[in-house]
Design a protein around this motif. Structure first.
Motif, PDB file in Angstrom:
ATOM      1  N   PRO A  57       0.812  -1.227   0.000  1.00 21.67           N
ATOM      2  CA  PRO A  57       0.000   0.000   0.000  1.00 21.67           C
ATOM      3  C   PRO A  57       0.844   1.276   0.000  1.00 21.67           C
ATOM      4  O   PRO A  57       0.483   2.259  -0.649  1.00 21.67           O
ATOM      5  N   LEU A  74       0.706   4.120  -2.832  1.00 22.27           N
ATOM      6  CA  LEU A  74       0.441   5.523  -2.497  1.00 22.27           C
ATOM      7  C   LEU A  74       1.522   6.434  -3.077  1.00 22.27           C
ATOM      8  O   LEU A  74       1.230   7.511  -3.625  1.00 22.27           O
ATOM      9  N   LEU A  82      -7.409  -4.655  -6.341  1.00 26.10           N
ATOM     10  CA  LEU A  82      -8.109  -3.371  -6.379  1.00 26.10           C
ATOM     11  C   LEU A  82      -8.614  -3.023  -7.779  1.00 26.10           C
ATOM     12  O   LEU A  82      -8.959  -1.872  -8.033  1.00 26.10           O
ATOM     13  N   GLU A 101     -11.356  -3.688  -9.162  1.00 23.34           N
ATOM     14  CA  GLU A 101     -12.712  -3.148  -9.001  1.00 23.34           C
ATOM     15  C   GLU A 101     -12.843  -2.666  -7.574  1.00 23.34           C
ATOM     16  O   GLU A 101     -12.208  -3.207  -6.675  1.00 23.34           O
ATOM     17  N   ASN A 116     -13.668  -2.364  -3.870  1.00 29.18           N
ATOM     18  CA  ASN A 116     -14.103  -3.273  -2.827  1.00 29.18           C
ATOM     19  C   ASN A 116     -15.182  -2.559  -2.032  1.00 29.18           C
ATOM     20  O   ASN A 116     -15.017  -1.396  -1.650  1.00 29.18           O
ATOM     21  N   VAL A 131     -17.634  -1.707   1.074  1.00 30.90           N
ATOM     22  CA  VAL A 131     -17.409  -1.644   2.517  1.00 30.90           C
ATOM     23  C   VAL A 131     -18.673  -1.201   3.239  1.00 30.90           C
ATOM     24  O   VAL A 131     -19.358  -0.276   2.788  1.00 30.90           O
ATOM     25  N   HIS A 182     -18.661   8.397  11.165  1.00 34.84           N
ATOM     26  CA  HIS A 182     -18.984   9.537  10.303  1.00 34.84           C
ATOM     27  C   HIS A 182     -17.737   9.999   9.539  1.00 34.84           C
ATOM     28  O   HIS A 182     -17.789  10.251   8.333  1.00 34.84           O
ATOM     29  N   ALA A 183     -16.630  10.108  10.253  1.00 37.03           N
ATOM     30  CA  ALA A 183     -15.378  10.528   9.609  1.00 37.03           C
ATOM     31  C   ALA A 183     -14.995   9.548   8.507  1.00 37.03           C
ATOM     32  O   ALA A 183     -14.572   9.952   7.417  1.00 37.03           O
ATOM     33  N   TYR A 198     -14.856  10.229   4.355  1.00 41.76           N
ATOM     34  CA  TYR A 198     -13.468  10.364   3.914  1.00 41.76           C
ATOM     35  C   TYR A 198     -13.342  10.107   2.411  1.00 41.76           C
ATOM     36  O   TYR A 198     -13.585   9.004   1.931  1.00 41.76           O
ATOM     37  N   GLY A 217     -10.763   9.887   0.572  1.00 38.61           N
ATOM     38  CA  GLY A 217      -9.598   9.115   0.153  1.00 38.61           C
ATOM     39  C   GLY A 217      -9.867   7.648  -0.139  1.00 38.61           C
ATOM     40  O   GLY A 217      -9.098   7.006  -0.850  1.00 38.61           O
ATOM     41  N   PHE A 218     -10.960   7.097   0.387  1.00 36.09           N
ATOM     42  CA  PHE A 218     -11.216   5.672   0.146  1.00 36.09           C
ATOM     43  C   PHE A 218     -11.544   5.411  -1.317  1.00 36.09           C
ATOM     44  O   PHE A 218     -11.073   4.439  -1.905  1.00 36.09           O
ATOM     45  N   ARG A 243      -8.754   5.137  -3.639  1.00 35.61           N
ATOM     46  CA  ARG A 243      -7.789   4.074  -3.400  1.00 35.61           C
ATOM     47  C   ARG A 243      -8.428   2.686  -3.402  1.00 35.61           C
ATOM     48  O   ARG A 243      -7.895   1.739  -2.852  1.00 35.61           O
ATOM     49  N   PHE A 288     -11.945   1.723  -2.767  1.00 33.18           N
ATOM     50  CA  PHE A 288     -13.025   1.301  -1.874  1.00 33.18           C
ATOM     51  C   PHE A 288     -14.259   2.156  -2.035  1.00 33.18           C
ATOM     52  O   PHE A 288     -14.174   3.362  -2.245  1.00 33.18           O
ATOM     53  N   ILE A 348     -16.124  -6.195   2.959  1.00 35.70           N
ATOM     54  CA  ILE A 348     -15.351  -5.699   4.103  1.00 35.70           C
ATOM     55  C   ILE A 348     -16.285  -4.947   5.043  1.00 35.70           C
ATOM     56  O   ILE A 348     -17.127  -4.157   4.599  1.00 35.70           O
ATOM     57  N   VAL A 356     -16.348  -2.491   8.611  1.00 30.15           N
ATOM     58  CA  VAL A 356     -15.543  -1.667   9.518  1.00 30.15           C
ATOM     59  C   VAL A 356     -16.313  -1.523  10.824  1.00 30.15           C
ATOM     60  O   VAL A 356     -17.502  -1.168  10.812  1.00 30.15           O
TER      61      VAL A 356
END
Lengths: 220, 220
Positions: free
Chosen positions: A22, A26, A87, A89, A91, A93, A103-104, A108, A110-111, A114, A116, A155, A157
């Motif tokens: 990862p 990045l 990655l 396709e 993923n 979540v 909430h954060a 977000y 950024g998912f 990258r 998600f 996945i 969380v």
């Protein structure tokens, strides 16, 4: 890069090398966004926080070798690592627990960049259920299995209080996810085939404390 | 356990062993809260997610050896590891960025139990500055140096958008913290002596994706 060779790479890869992929991805994303088409093992290693030797070794496990005097093709290596990680396709979540942390995470940006896609939010607080967060309506925890199935989530969380984390993990596993990211500072039991990764923020602070004290003593 | 021997232990410890100490401490906290006074390397290892051999080796670096047929004294080992990590007194923490993530961190009860005290919150949004979060009034980012100094903070947490993370890291380092925990997915440059730990949540998800794909292929 074919799927067959991505599979082969997955089988050969040492766990420690996987854990660094990862960071390489990045760094490659950063180079790509700057318009860089070719990079050296030194540059990529520096941006990833590893030594060039380590980087070359890890990438050789993937069957990726830089060309002498030319380096690595940024786009190609990005595609290759993304393929090995799975990655190609997005993923999907599901987030359980929509307090401040949930909430954060839901909000977000950024998912998506990258790999998600957040497809469902679940909470047990009647004041939160039914509200819209980051474009998704929060569903009751009793509907977790349906949220996972209808969203095609793989996945889950866990952003709930620690006291209910195991119960949520059981429900996520029963619903069919294969991976769980938890923020609860405790070991979760899951069936074989359900991978758990835990982010324990107090542990991170404890390691900073260790290095801080060490530094003070080293200076004294 | 004297401070001198804690210092000695700090110097002898391999980095990988240090990284496992928070997990041992968390497992000992759990045993202690259950009223367990003595534990075996097998039990403690199982709760920490390592092998008993690994655990014994790591603890031997600290100079802690279980007594044959008796095991480890939970209270004593807890105190010892806490001392090595530098947790005898609460480490003071300032959080920069009081969005959902910063709010979640400020309100998280688990930090106090594990050696940390949040002493300051800082944000650059006029709508957030002046509000009270988890008992602390949010201060403007221009006052960061004063918040760090007056709170005696040694650790800064960056919970801002990635675009300003480096700027915040510079300000935290200038204000004198020795450790930074960042959630921004990018490498931060800091002066020597300022340790950075990065929690990159998308990387965690990518590793779950890898294991999920690997599992699918293994089953096929």
């Amino acid at each position: 890069m074919t799927t067959a060779s991505a599979e082969g790479a997955r089988e050969r890869l040492p766990r420690a090398s996987v854990a660094r992929l990862p960071a390489y991805l990045l760094a490659l994303d950063g180079l790509w966004s700057e318009g860089t088409k070719l990079t050296s093992s030194h540059e990529l290693a520096a941006r990833s926080g590893v030594s060039p030797e380590q980087l070359r070794k890890d990438l050789s496990f993937l069957g990726s070798y830089g060309r002498r005097g030319v380096g690595y093709d940024v786009a190609q290596l990005r595609g290759h690592i993304g393929s090995v990680l799975g990655l190609e396709e997005p993923n999907r979540v599901v987030i359980v627990g929509v307090g401040h942390l949930g909430h954060a995470l839901a909000a977000y940006g950024g998912f998506a960049e990258r790999g998600f896609s957040i497809v469902g939010l679940v909470d047990d607080d009647p004041a939160v259920v039914g509200t819209t967060v980051a474009g998704l309506v929060v569903r009751p925890v009793a509907e977790l299995a349906d949220v996972v199935a209808s969203g095609g989530a793989t996945i889950g969380v866990i952003a709930t209080p620690a006291a209910v984390a195991q119960q949520v993990a059981d429900a996520l596993a029963a619903a069919g996810v294969h991976g769980i990211l938890t923020f609860a500072p405790q070991t979760l039991q899951t069936p074989d085939g359900v991978q758990v990764r835990a982010v324990d923020l107090a542990s991170e602070l404890q390691l900073l404390a260790f290095h801080g004290r060490h530094r003070e003593h080293a200076k004294a």
